[in-house]
Design a protein around this motif. Structure first.
Motif, PDB file in Angstrom:
ATOM      1  N   UNK A 184       9.030  47.010  35.549  1.00 46.28           N
ATOM      2  CA  UNK A 184       8.344  46.792  36.090  1.00 46.28           C
ATOM      3  C   UNK A 184       8.984  45.041  36.536  1.00 46.28           C
ATOM      4  N   UNK A 185       9.172  44.219  35.185  1.00 42.03           N
ATOM      5  CA  UNK A 185       9.447  43.096  35.246  1.00 42.03           C
ATOM      6  C   UNK A 185      11.117  43.145  36.413  1.00 42.03           C
ATOM      7  N   UNK A 186      11.976  43.287  35.324  1.00 38.50           N
ATOM      8  CA  UNK A 186      13.061  44.036  35.743  1.00 38.50           C
ATOM      9  C   UNK A 186      12.591  44.222  37.829  1.00 38.50           C
ATOM     10  N   UNK A 187      11.971  45.270  37.682  1.00 41.65           N
ATOM     11  CA  UNK A 187      12.028  45.729  39.378  1.00 41.65           C
ATOM     12  C   UNK A 187      11.094  44.822  40.081  1.00 41.65           C
ATOM     13  N   UNK A 188      10.748  43.611  39.546  1.00 42.80           N
ATOM     14  CA  UNK A 188       9.534  42.780  40.281  1.00 42.80           C
ATOM     15  C   UNK A 188      10.014  41.557  40.794  1.00 42.80           C
ATOM     16  N   UNK A 189      10.802  40.385  40.486  1.00 38.30           N
ATOM     17  CA  UNK A 189      11.947  39.547  40.275  1.00 38.30           C
ATOM     18  C   UNK A 189      11.200  38.381  41.098  1.00 38.30           C
ATOM     19  N   UNK A 190      10.683  38.708  42.443  1.00 38.73           N
ATOM     20  CA  UNK A 190       9.763  38.129  43.197  1.00 38.73           C
ATOM     21  C   UNK A 190       8.826  38.364  43.798  1.00 38.73           C
ATOM     22  N   UNK A 191       7.821  37.375  43.931  1.00 38.74           N
ATOM     23  CA  UNK A 191       6.420  37.265  44.329  1.00 38.74           C
ATOM     24  C   UNK A 191       5.571  38.240  44.678  1.00 38.74           C
ATOM     25  N   UNK A 192       6.240  39.539  44.922  1.00 40.83           N
ATOM     26  CA  UNK A 192       5.733  40.417  46.096  1.00 40.83           C
ATOM     27  C   UNK A 192       4.881  41.097  46.358  1.00 40.83           C
ATOM     28  N   UNK A 193       4.620  42.418  46.603  1.00 42.96           N
ATOM     29  CA  UNK A 193       3.111  42.969  46.727  1.00 42.96           C
ATOM     30  C   UNK A 193       2.650  43.163  45.470  1.00 42.96           C
ATOM     31  N   UNK A 194       3.953  43.281  44.343  1.00 43.43           N
ATOM     32  CA  UNK A 194       2.985  44.384  43.777  1.00 43.43           C
ATOM     33  C   UNK A 194       2.249  43.184  42.398  1.00 43.43           C
ATOM     34  N   UNK A 195       2.753  41.859  41.924  1.00 47.54           N
ATOM     35  CA  UNK A 195       2.231  40.750  42.068  1.00 47.54           C
ATOM     36  C   UNK A 195       1.209  40.388  42.974  1.00 47.54           C
ATOM     37  N   UNK A 196       1.231  40.260  44.227  1.00 46.66           N
ATOM     38  CA  UNK A 196      -0.215  39.699  44.512  1.00 46.66           C
ATOM     39  C   UNK A 196      -0.855  40.785  44.605  1.00 46.66           C
ATOM     40  N   UNK A 197      -0.558  42.047  44.451  1.00 48.05           N
ATOM     41  CA  UNK A 197      -1.511  42.828  44.716  1.00 48.05           C
ATOM     42  C   UNK A 197      -2.537  42.748  42.767  1.00 48.05           C
TER      43      UNK A 197
ATOM     44  N   UNK B   9      10.375  35.849  49.204  1.00 47.75           N
ATOM     45  CA  UNK B   9      11.079  36.417  49.654  1.00 47.75           C
ATOM     46  C   UNK B   9      12.789  35.182  49.988  1.00 47.75           C
ATOM     47  N   UNK B  10      13.527  35.760  48.118  1.00 50.19           N
ATOM     48  CA  UNK B  10      14.545  34.488  47.981  1.00 50.19           C
ATOM     49  C   UNK B  10      15.172  34.354  49.153  1.00 50.19           C
ATOM     50  N   UNK B  11      16.283  32.802  48.229  1.00 47.42           N
ATOM     51  CA  UNK B  11      17.778  32.783  49.432  1.00 47.42           C
ATOM     52  C   UNK B  11      18.528  31.537  49.453  1.00 47.42           C
ATOM     53  N   UNK B  12      19.529  32.315  49.343  1.00 50.23           N
ATOM     54  CA  UNK B  12      20.232  30.751  48.749  1.00 50.23           C
ATOM     55  C   UNK B  12      19.885  29.916  48.783  1.00 50.23           C
ATOM     56  N   UNK B  13      20.898  28.939  48.095  1.00 51.99           N
ATOM     57  CA  UNK B  13      20.400  27.203  47.990  1.00 51.99           C
ATOM     58  C   UNK B  13      21.955  27.083  48.967  1.00 51.99           C
ATOM     59  N   UNK B  14      21.473  26.707  50.591  1.00 55.92           N
ATOM     60  CA  UNK B  14      22.662  25.906  51.183  1.00 55.92           C
ATOM     61  C   UNK B  14      24.589  24.846  50.229  1.00 55.92           C
ATOM     62  N   UNK B  15      25.272  24.349  49.816  1.00 49.62           N
ATOM     63  CA  UNK B  15      25.754  23.703  48.835  1.00 49.62           C
ATOM     64  C   UNK B  15      25.736  22.658  49.781  1.00 49.62           C
ATOM     65  N   UNK B  16      25.271  21.650  47.852  1.00 47.56           N
ATOM     66  CA  UNK B  16      25.257  20.143  48.857  1.00 47.56           C
ATOM     67  C   UNK B  16      25.058  19.757  50.183  1.00 47.56           C
ATOM     68  N   UNK B  17      23.737  20.936  50.565  1.00 45.68           N
ATOM     69  CA  UNK B  17      23.122  20.354  51.583  1.00 45.68           C
ATOM     70  C   UNK B  17      21.596  19.273  51.179  1.00 45.68           C
ATOM     71  N   UNK B  18      21.152  18.562  51.286  1.00 44.75           N
ATOM     72  CA  UNK B  18      19.769  18.216  50.531  1.00 44.75           C
ATOM     73  C   UNK B  18      18.826  18.815  51.206  1.00 44.75           C
TER      74      UNK B  18
END
Length: 636
Positions: free
Chosen positions: A275-288, A557-566
């Motif tokens: 389950x941990x591998x399947x839910x790395x983000x704070x999705x409904x599985x964790x929130x519930x 909802x994870x998202x990449x960090x734009x490189x070299x942008x504060x």
């Protein structure tokens, strides 16, 4: 005549019921040492013990140990539901004395024996002597649990059985426990049994993703893999995690990712690991499953004392998060109390006159049990005329004094807040630097992560491990590294007190597309401490935490960090209640790894860091914007 009389007497004694005569062994055989049913003679014990199997509504039976003081009549029941072996907890130091037998984890023999409580210890379903299937932090009935049972129903059924089958009791039950047992003390509050009169969740597991055992703000606590392995592999923890490497730092570094390390140990067989591998983000599985989200909807009809440790190395999120969540429910406030102390995980149930190497000048654990816990239990379980403690009782380190208040400071900053601004050249102060004050840079290299304690990192539970007190270890080794930024105030001329949860506003850019940010608030001792020379220059963490950069905008909802942008990273730190004394300095440290407490961030965005390949781990240059970064702290 005399000889005949003595021989006859001996024969009579040996033939008496207290000394049964064994049957002769079969011809050519040998007498067994072990009887079919052994019955120890316990006439000198000051308690009686009953081992029972209590039926649940679905037919599963849960192993329960009931310890009743001799001569008890009209005594309250004090219940703990645990995955940690009830039979062992009932005889940690085998003795005819109840207090001695209970001396150890989660038991508080002074509270039990001085209060005259009937002590009840129960294995939760699927662990040790109990039937049924074990599920780590079994979700409450709902979206993630479609069965008819959860820890709340098991508590209800247990209490109902106890009040009808323990005639020595007064029919009143309190539930208490530390850590996982604190979690079960919370689940008892969902549709509670009428006989449940009080709950004391201490250092409870509340939200495993946001800040308790498994993750902190998205960063996975890799050092918890052995716990998951031992706890979820077998009912009686007979399968044990193993390693042939003394230094956990080397072991986890060589393993590359947490997912790879777990799979190499066969953990794909464990449901919770999958389950941990399947839910790395704070999705409904964790929130519930998050109790600070669920319990406010339930309300609070049972008086509840939450207990929080300021240096809790395992669950320093749950009690405080739940306190704030329940405080927002007007109907719940009447049944809500909080105690805060200078302890590590569960330190309040032991002698607690030190905080790692820091002297506290009193036994704070004894104070808590005698002046907060004991009267709280007594008021609701024995005598309503016993005065209750204050709504919030908290120990303030630095000053080393207990104080009381009606409530914690608000979670978000208000007029009581002060800002500590980063300054050019590594300074820290109350004045904001001008725009364009420059940057502070460092290179974060995943092949050389910052250790969370000085190497070798000895595994938890092994001789020499610093796990219990790692939050109070000296941070000078980190400060000496080129990949750790330190911002320090001048020596203080008057006391500076912080309380509530500090919030870091960090503006930083990275050359990578992902990254972690660790922020620490530190008390730097004077170079010389007269009454404790070894504390000269000590750097004591007061509050610290980590944020995984991909979750800077959304934990779900994870998202990449734009490189070299504060980017702005807002990180709420754990509760603090500390006075920086004159002569001390205030430090803020910033770094991008805390290993192997947390798994390494490859600093290259991948879908799942659990499965990141070795070639994804790349160095990144971090540039912290001085003018755009400050720490907000509450002041009383």
């Amino acid at each position: 005549m005399k000889k005949f009389f003595l021989a006859s007497a001996c024969i009579a004694i040996l033939a008496s019921p207290a000394f049964p005569v064994r049957a002769a062994p079969p011809p050519g055989g040998i007498e067994a040492d072990m009887p079919a049913h052994f019955h120890p003679v316990e006439d000198g014990f000051d308690f009686t013990r009953r081992d029972v199997m209590i039926p649940m509504r679905d037919g599963a039976k849960l192993h329960t140990v009931i310890l009743i003081p001799k001569g008890a009549h009209g005594a309250p029941l004090l219940l703990t539901r645990t995955p940690y072996d009830a039979a062992h907890m009932a005889s940690l130091t085998p003795s005819s004395d109840l207090a001695t037998s209970l001396y150890g984890y989660d038991n508080m023999p002074d509270i039990v024996t001085e209060g005259g409580y009937i002590r009840v210890l129960q294995d939760i379903r699927g662990k040790y002597g109990s039937e049924g299937q074990y599920v780590m932090n079994r979700p409450m009935r709902g979206p993630e649990n479609g069965t008819a049972v959860d820890e709340g129903t098991d508590t209800w059924d247990t209490i109902d059985w106890l009040i009808h089958h323990v005639p020595e009791s007064n029919g009143k039950v309190g539930i208490i426990g530390v850590s996982y047992d604190g979690f079960t003390a919370l689940t008892a509050l969902f549709h509670p049994h009428p006989a449940l009169k009080v709950s004391v969740p201490m250092n409870p597991m509340v939200d495993g993703w946001m800040g308790d055992d498994w993750f902190h703000n998205g960063a996975f606590r890799e050092e918890m893999l052995p716990y998951i392995f031992d706890q979820s592999g077998t009912p009686k923890n007979t399968a044990k995690w193993w390693t042939s490497v003394y230094d956990s730092y080397s072991f986890f570094l060589d393993g590359v990712s947490a997912g790879a390390v777990g799979r190499a140990r066969g953990m794909d067989q464990i449901g919770f690991f999958r389950q941990i591998l399947a839910h790395p983000a704070y999705d409904s599985w964790w929130q519930a499953q998050a109790l600070d989200r669920l319990l406010p909807k339930e309300g609070l009809s049972v008086p509840t004392l939450l207990v929080h440790s300021l240096w809790d190395q395992e669950d320093n999120y749950g009690a405080v998060a739940l306190y704030y969540a329940m405080s927002a429910v007007p109907a719940a406030r009447a049944n809500l109390w909080l105690a805060v102390g200078p302890w590590n995980h569960g330190g309040e149930i032991r002698e607690a006159s030190t905080l790692g190497p820091v002297k506290l000048h009193s036994d704070t654990g004894l104070f808590f049990r005698r002046h907060i816990l004991a009267p709280f239990l007594a008021h609701y379980l024995k005598d309503a005329t016993v005065p209750l403690p204050a709504r919030v009782t908290a120990f303030r380190t630095g000053e080393d004094e207990w104080g009381t208040t009606a409530a914690l400071p608000p979670r978000d900053c208000d007029a009581s807040c002060t800002s500590l601004h980063l300054q050019p050249g590594g300074g820290l102060g109350p004045s904001a630097p001008p725009p364009g004050a420059g940057e502070a840079r460092y290179v974060s290299d995943p092949d050389h992560p910052v250790p969370y304690v000085q190497r070798p990192v000895v595994p938890k539970g092994q001789p020499g491990s610093e796990w219990r007190w790692w939050l109070a270890t000296d941070q000078r080794n980190a400060a000496a590294r080129p990949d750790v930024l330190s911002f320090v105030s001048p020596a203080l001329t008057r006391p500076f007190t912080v309380t509530g949860q500090p919030v870091m506003h960090l503006t930083a850019a990275t050359s990578g597309t992902d990254g972690d940010f660790v922020v620490k608030l530190i008390d730097v001792y004077p170079d010389q401490v007269a009454d404790q020379p070894e504390m000269g220059g000590y750097q004591l963490m007061i509050s610290a935490d980590i944020l995984r950069g991909r979750y800077r905008n959304s934990m779900e909802h994870p998202e990449p960090i734009p490189a070299n942008a504060p980017q702005l990273y807002r990180l709420r730190l754990p509760l603090a209640n500390h006075t920086f004394l004159p002569g001390h300095r205030i430090m803020v440290q910033i770094q991008s790894s805390w290993f192997p407490l947390y798994d390494r961030n490859p600093q290259t965005y991948v879908d799942s860091i659990f499965l990141a390949p070795k070639d994804a781990y790349k160095p990144a240059t971090i540039a912290v914007d001085i003018a755009g970064s400050w720490l907000e702290v509450h002041q009383p």
